[in-house]
Scaffold this active site. Structure first.
Site, short mmCIF file in Angstrom:
data_model
loop_
_atom_site.label_atom_id
_atom_site.label_comp_id
_atom_site.label_asym_id
_atom_site.label_seq_id
_atom_site.Cartn_x
_atom_site.Cartn_y
_atom_site.Cartn_z
NE ARG A 112 -1.82 -7.09 7.62
CZ ARG A 112 -1.14 -8.22 7.44
NH1 ARG A 112 0.07 -8.21 6.96
NH2 ARG A 112 -1.70 -9.38 7.76
NE ARG A 161 3.09 -10.23 6.13
CZ ARG A 161 2.81 -9.73 4.94
NH1 ARG A 161 3.75 -9.16 4.20
NH2 ARG A 161 1.59 -9.77 4.48
CB CYS A 196 19.39 -25.44 3.09
SG CYS A 196 21.06 -24.93 3.53
N GLY A 198 -7.68 -5.94 11.28
CA GLY A 198 -7.72 -6.43 9.91
C GLY A 198 -7.51 -5.41 8.82
#
Ligand SMILES: *Cc1c(COP(=O)(O)O)cnc(C)c1O
Length: 420
Positions: free
Chosen positions: A280, A316, A347, A240
């Protein structure tokens, strides 16, 4: 390697290689990862572990490319997986089953069987129902499953609602109030062996206090659970830790780790094995996405730079309203910048990568979308029948083709038209 993606003589580089040349040779959209940046982030964790029994279980879902997993396996990392698919990837990248912890709220029977048979290190169990199923599966093959209970400590990690996981209202983990009873239940299950306890309070967390708050709650529970006769060997505080996308100011990895470990020490638990499951913070800033400007469109209220990467390549912004820095690969001196929304060809009005960026552009220019190493390629899809991007791993002046660009044939694989 303070910044693996820096300008050298007015040209963006990935380590020692020109991003322009990589794009010319391998095409765009193109993910580029830096081995040095991956290694440096990993070492920042490990260096801060000195004096403690700590281990990293890299959260595979952040970036599951085999080359990336292999870099971490070579460095001695463990792996946190959320599916048997990720397990297969870890093994293919020469990770060891006994270095794998299996997380996730919805583990299927076959997935549990696969990881159990192979000798996975720990099952991070998220419900009473799952405890019972795991015990049943283990008994059918006369095995003992090593377990930890994922406890939901009900702390606010102050991050985006979609990536906050430690609140009572989330689907994750066993509620703090129910956890003691769950450990007692586990004690009575003959085919389970209690190993530890875990939590994971969210993602892109940029401050340390929510962790300390969660740890305090967990340690209180640990005392109770041990009084009931379980022994807790490890405490896994999940992942985290946030990264800098724009102007966030997360603690650096070393400060983060040392603050956490010192906190365990102060609370008299510094002797335990303390596990981390970062995703991350290991890979996010070790990757960029290269894309080419197809068209510039000047509108009455907005200018658009329409690029060849889209929401299917990097979701994201569309999903989390996330910010990614965008830089010209070869900045144009002597041209006045204009303000652009960087959008893809898909689209959907949600198909944007960045908004209101000041750039001096011409069509055909290359852009680098920064901080794209985590939750980038792994969330990409084939929407609009777009083959997924290629991925490169750069190491100094060497290039490794980590994943070839998908072909249309691969894209239609398994489909068929009706019979006559
Ligand atoms: C996603 C996840 C992680 C990694 O989170 P990051 O924010 O990428 O560090 C760790 N543990 C579990 C259980 C997860 O689901």
């Amino acid at each position: 390697m303070a910044n693996a993606f820096a300008y050298i003589d007015g040209q963006l580089h990935a380590e020692r290689l020109s991003a322009h040349q990589l794009a010319e040779e391998y095409g765009t959209p193109l993910y580029v990862y830096s081995r040095a940046a991956l290694t440096e982030a990993y070492q920042s964790y490990v260096n801060a572990f000195t004096g403690y029994r700590s281990k990293i279980y890299y959260a595979v879902k952040a970036n599951s490319n085999l080359a990336v997993l292999n870099v971490f396996a070579r460095l001695g990392a463990g792996f946190d997986i959320v599916s048997s698919g990720e397990f297969a990837r870890v093994l293919a990248a020469s990770g060891k089953p006994h270095d794998v912890v299996f997380s996730g709220v919805g583990k299927r029977t076959t997935e549990i069987q696969i990881v159990l048979e192979a000798g996975g290190r720990c099952f991070n169990v998220e419900s009473l129902d799952e405890l019972e199923r795991l015990n049943q599966i283990a008994s059918e093959s006369s095995q003992i499953a090593p377990i930890s209970l994922r406890v939901n400590p009900d702390v606010d990690a102050k991050t985006h609602p979609y990536i906050s996981t430690g609140l009572r209202a989330n689907k994750f983990g066993v509620a703090l109030d129910d956890a003691r009873a769950a450990y007692r239940a586990a004690l009575g299950m003959k085919h389970l062996r209690i190993e530890g306890i875990d939590c994971h309070i969210g993602s892109q967390i940029t401050e340390i206090p929510p962790y300390l708050h969660a740890i305090d709650k967990i340690l209180e529970l640990v005392d109770q659970v041990e009084a009931d006769g379980s022994s807790i060997n490890h405490i896994d505080i999940g992942g985290g830790l946030g990264i800098r996308y724009n102007n966030e100011t997360p603690p650096d990895i070393g400060t983060f780790v040392r603050t956490i470990l010192n906190h365990f020490d102060r609370r008299g638990h510094g002797h335990r094995e303390i596990w981390f499951e970062p995703g991350r913070s290991l890979v996010g800033n070790a990757g960029i996405l290269l894309t080419r400007v197809e068209y510039l469109k000047t509108g009455t209220i907005k200018n658009f730079a329409i690029v060849d990467a889209a929401m299917n390549d990097l979701a994201r912004p569309a999903i989390y309203n996330a910010y990614h820095k965008v830089d010209a690969v070869t900045p144009r001196d002597g041209q006045l910048p204009a303000t652009y929304d960087i959008v893809g060809p898909v689209c959907e009005s949600g198909d944007w990568l960045a908004r209101d960026r000041s750039l001096a552009l011409k069509s055909g220019d290359l852009l680098a979308i920064r901080s794209a190493g985590a939750y980038g390629f792994v969330i990409s899809s084939n929407y609009n029948s777009r083959p997924r991007a290629a991925e490169l791993l750069v190491d100094g002046a060497r290039v490794h083709m980590a994943r070839r660009r998908e072909t249309l044939l691969q894209l239609m694989n398994g489909e068929s038209v009706l019979p006559d």
